[in-house]
Write a protein that holds these residues in place. Structure first.
Motif, PDB file in Angstrom:
ATOM      1  N   GLN A   1       8.434  11.901  27.244  1.00  0.00           N
ATOM      2  CA  GLN A   1       7.210  11.613  27.976  1.00  0.00           C
ATOM      3  C   GLN A   1       6.405  12.904  28.039  1.00  0.00           C
TER       4      GLN A   1
ATOM      5  N   CYS B   1       2.129  10.302  25.371  1.00  0.00           N
ATOM      6  CA  CYS B   1       3.133   9.605  24.573  1.00  0.00           C
ATOM      7  C   CYS B   1       4.371   9.353  25.414  1.00  0.00           C
ATOM      8  N   GLU B   2       4.880   8.133  25.335  1.00  0.00           N
ATOM      9  CA  GLU B   2       6.136   7.776  25.981  1.00  0.00           C
ATOM     10  C   GLU B   2       7.019   7.058  24.969  1.00  0.00           C
TER      11      GLU B   2
ATOM     12  N   THR C   1       2.678   4.103  23.618  1.00  0.00           N
ATOM     13  CA  THR C   1       3.898   3.682  24.291  1.00  0.00           C
ATOM     14  C   THR C   1       4.814   3.068  23.248  1.00  0.00           C
TER      15      THR C   1
ATOM     16  N   GLN D   1      -3.199   6.751  24.977  1.00  0.00           N
ATOM     17  CA  GLN D   1      -1.748   6.662  25.185  1.00  0.00           C
ATOM     18  C   GLN D   1      -1.058   5.913  24.062  1.00  0.00           C
TER      19      GLN D   1
END
Length: 141
Positions: free
Chosen positions: A16, A5-6, A75, A73
């Motif tokens: 992050q 995760c960002e 974002t 992921q």
């Protein structure tokens, strides 16, 4: 297996790391994102993102933006975002008072100035509500 995760705002990387679940304030409702989630692109509304691991939960305010979800992921590109634990309540209250005063002095038309003041008011209210609700409530499991 965790998901990466960002959380990125216009000026910095806010978070992050590898997490177990991300809860997002999507335009059509809240979304829970787990590892191996189907790809999704969604707009974000003003709200709170929660990010959980097996041992920790963190909260972030987000003032709009977009989230791209891939199986491995998430974002988040936020118009504005910050960790709730970093919110200075006095500063947020001062910002809300300034926005209230500016709204009282500005004609209620859909001008850029009026809309910017309204956005500042919404963001201040979001920050204050989130700080009161989640600050120092970081949960450890």
């Amino acid at each position: 297996m965790p998901i990466r995760c960002e959380v990125v705002s216009q000026d910095r990387i806010v978070f992050q790391g590898d997490v177990d679940i991300v809860n997002l304030p999507g335009l059509d409702g809240d979304m829970g994102i787990l590892p191996n989630h189907s790809p999704v692109l969604t707009l974000l509304r003003y709200g709170v993102i929660s990010i959980k691991t097996k041992t920790d939960e963190q909260f972030f305010t987000v003032a709009g933006g977009v989230a791209e979800v891939q199986p491995d992921q998430v974002t988040i590109l936020a118009d504005a975002a910050e960790n709730v634990d970093e919110i200075d309540i006095q500063r947020a209250e001062s910002a809300r008072k300034r926005a209230e005063e500016a709204l009282a002095k500005t004609p209620q038309t859909a001008t850029d100035e009026y809309l910017a003041i309204q956005a500042a008011m919404r963001r201040s209210n979001l920050r204050l509500d989130a700080a009161r609700r989640f600050k120092s409530q970081k949960r450890t499991h």
